[in-house]
Design an enzyme around this catalytic site. Structure first.
Site, PDB file in Angstrom:
ATOM      1  N   ASP A 296      -0.432  -3.853  -1.530  1.00 49.00           N
ATOM      2  CA  ASP A 296      -0.112  -2.701  -2.539  1.00 49.00           C
ATOM      3  C   ASP A 296       0.991  -3.302  -3.342  1.00 49.00           C
ATOM      4  O   ASP A 296       1.724  -4.252  -3.373  1.00 49.00           O
ATOM      5  CB  ASP A 296       0.569  -2.150  -1.423  1.00 49.00           C
ATOM      6  CG  ASP A 296       1.662  -0.942  -2.245  1.00 49.00           C
ATOM      7  OD1 ASP A 296       0.363   0.635  -2.037  1.00 49.00           O
ATOM      8  OD2 ASP A 296       2.452  -0.164  -2.336  1.00 49.00           O
ATOM      9  N   GLU A 343      -4.561  -3.384  -4.745  1.00 46.86           N
ATOM     10  CA  GLU A 343      -4.228  -2.418  -4.922  1.00 46.86           C
ATOM     11  C   GLU A 343      -3.844  -2.228  -6.855  1.00 46.86           C
ATOM     12  O   GLU A 343      -2.155  -2.799  -6.995  1.00 46.86           O
ATOM     13  CB  GLU A 343      -2.826  -2.229  -4.503  1.00 46.86           C
ATOM     14  CG  GLU A 343      -2.747   0.092  -4.717  1.00 46.86           C
ATOM     15  CD  GLU A 343      -1.974   0.075  -5.787  1.00 46.86           C
ATOM     16  OE1 GLU A 343      -1.441  -0.003  -7.337  1.00 46.86           O
ATOM     17  OE2 GLU A 343      -0.668   0.036  -5.860  1.00 46.86           O
ATOM     18  N   ASP A 396      -1.768   8.235  -1.558  1.00 47.26           N
ATOM     19  CA  ASP A 396      -0.353   9.073  -2.810  1.00 47.26           C
ATOM     20  C   ASP A 396      -1.009  10.433  -3.203  1.00 47.26           C
ATOM     21  O   ASP A 396       0.224  11.360  -4.194  1.00 47.26           O
ATOM     22  CB  ASP A 396      -0.105   8.037  -3.382  1.00 47.26           C
ATOM     23  CG  ASP A 396       0.885   7.104  -2.682  1.00 47.26           C
ATOM     24  OD1 ASP A 396       2.152   8.045  -1.933  1.00 47.26           O
ATOM     25  OD2 ASP A 396       1.124   5.714  -2.964  1.00 47.26           O
TER      26      ASP A 396
END
Length: 506
Positions: A296, A343, A396
């Site tokens: 991430d 990511e 998200d």
């Protein structure tokens, strides 16, 4: 590392319709694995599995190494003989979203009871496995147990507000504490052992069916965590153990003040002198949980946005270089091939692309982002390369149906009609087909999109402090119709693992 052409589903463990009010590693997890197999899906992506703190976010864990006790199946503990069946009667059922406070209040005492029962009446084989678990995870387990027990003893206050000698880990104070709370510390270790036993059993069950796990590793950790309490020397803290600078991202199109996340930053110079030992241990632990790891906020491994801790916004931050090449090289040296997915969403610089490409890491594309004009077209399939992971949306985002109904602009709607020409009742699966037919090696769908669910099924709204992470699927949601539809899409797009005969290739 090279990735096989495949597809899978994104569903966090807590979103399963398990008995007890929260998804866990019990029967419903195995039922979902069976569904994945019937649907010819070869990947199951979950969010971070660590114990959550304020806000219940799996991206704000109390430990980067431990498992979340609330994901332990009480039914499996009954099967193992750690609890009597009548002890789990009357808990919340299979339906409805997660009510975290109620789950914590009712489930944690039962986990403690089960752990105590194990300590009092285990068999030799179980005890040998427990001892091996403690030895294998000695780098973090005792410290996490101490942090957890101290947190409870101090009414769940943040560790900097504990008695000074314990907040600063003075040896004498720690020894006295460990003697006083010896039984409680052992119970926390047993709870982590139970988590690991159940997770590894589920992972083995999935592996037998050709299913691999993708897990998330967030680049930063919580200030209030076992990690910062245990290793303050590797974080950017002052003499009072308060953050000097914190993490975030700069102002952009979406926010004129940027985002101030508040996580403490690393002292990369200290970590580099130590051979990045903490990061090596962290990735080693992650590799014991997952087959593939999504990193991430990958851009933070090339440079991170450093914000003065006293600032309330991210405006006055600045970019600071990270030793990403040295870090990944060391991890590769110590652990071998890097099973990472980067990511790399948002405004990404050439330097970040270069870091990803140097280690041949696949980047991410999200279809929902691709229809907002020429600058967004890199998220559309005609711009992909094979070393890519494509999503219709992530945890998200709103669900694709919710986005189509409430979030997509007129321009985006017109672009979707021009690009896909979907029927009005088939927009979600049209986007899924676009992702599956792309050249991206890996294609992932949130389960909410497979089920064509609206905004009521959204997992997280960034910057919204409450009412996130609680969605659970309906117990009757996994129909044979969707399994057959996914299987057919997977077959025709060559994502089912089938290989042509050797003579057909010549």
């Amino acid at each position: 590392m090279p990735f096989e052409r495949s597809s899978g589903l994104l569903l966090h463990i807590s979103s399963l319709p398990s008995y007890g009010g929260i998804g866990d590693m019990g029967p419903e997890a195995y039922a979902f694995a069976d569904y994945l197999q019937r649907a010819k899906q070869r990947l199951w992506q979950v969010l971070p599995l660590g114990p959550t703190g304020y806000g219940n976010s799996p991206y704000a864990c109390l430990s980067a190494f431990a498992g979340n006790p609330l994901l332990i199946s009480l039914e499996k503990l009954v099967e193992a003989g750690w609890l009597a069946e009548e002890r789990i009667a009357g808990l919340p059922g299979h339906r409805g979203n997660v009510h975290f406070e109620e789950v914590e209040r009712r489930k944690k005492p039962l986990l403690v009871e089960a752990a105590r029962n194990f300590l009092e009446r285990h068999d030799l084989a179980e005890w040998a496995r427990f001892e091996h678990f403690c030895e294998s995870h000695a780098s973090w387990l005792a410290d996490y147990a101490a942090y957890t027990v101290l947190r409870q003893a101090n009414n769940f206050a943040n560790w900097p507000s504990w008695p000074r000698e314990l907040a600063r880990r003075e040896p004498g104070a720690l020894r006295a504490f460990e003697q006083q709370y010896k039984d409680a510390l052992e119970i926390e270790k047993v709870i982590q052992f139970a988590f690991d036993e159940q997770w590894q059993a589920l992972r083995a069950y999935c592996a037998e069916r050709g299913i691999r796990f993708i897990g998330d590793v967030a680049i930063f950790v919580n200030y209030d965590s076992a990690d910062v309490w245990t290793h303050p020397e590797i974080f950017d803290l002052d003499d009072d153990l308060a953050p000097i600078h914190v993490a975030g991202v700069p102002p952009d199109y979406f926010s004129v003040t940027g985002q101030r996340w508040g996580n403490p930053l690393y002292r990369w110079d200290v970590l580099e002198r130590r051979g990045f030992d903490w990061w090596v241990d962290r990735i080693r632990r992650s590799r014991s949980l997952y087959d593939l790891i999504r990193l991430d906020h990958f851009r933070g491994f090339e440079a991170f946005w450093e914000i003065p801790a006293e600032d309330e916004t991210a405006i006055n931050g600045k970019w600071i270089k990270s030793p990403g090449v040295k870090l990944f090289s060391k991890i590769q040296e110590k652990l071998g091939e890097l099973p990472f997915i980067a990511e790399d969403l948002g405004l990404i610089t050439p330097e970040v692309h270069a870091l990803r490409e140097e280690f041949r890491l696949p980047g991410m594309r999200v279809l929902q982002f691709g229809f907002g004009g020429r600058g967004a077209h890199l998220y559309l399939p005609h711009r992909y390369e094979s070393n890519t992971v494509v999503y219709t949306g992530t945890h998200d985002n709103d669900t694709t149906l919710g986005w189509w109904q409430h979030g997509a602009t007129k321009q985006e709607r017109e672009a979707i009609y021009a690009y896909l020409h979907p029927r009005p009742d088939d927009v979600v699966w049209s986007l899924m087909r676009a992702a599956a037919t792309s050249v991206a090696d890996i294609c992932l769908f949130p389960l909410q999109d497979v089920l064509v669910l609206g905004s009521e099924a959204r997992m997280n709204t960034p910057s919204k402090p409450e009412d996130n992470w609680s969605w659970r699927m309906d117990p009757q949601a996994l129909t044979e119709g969707t399994a057959k539809g996914l299987a057919a899409l997977t077959e025709v797009t060559d994502r089912d693992g089938w290989q042509p005969p050797e003579e057909a290739i010549k």
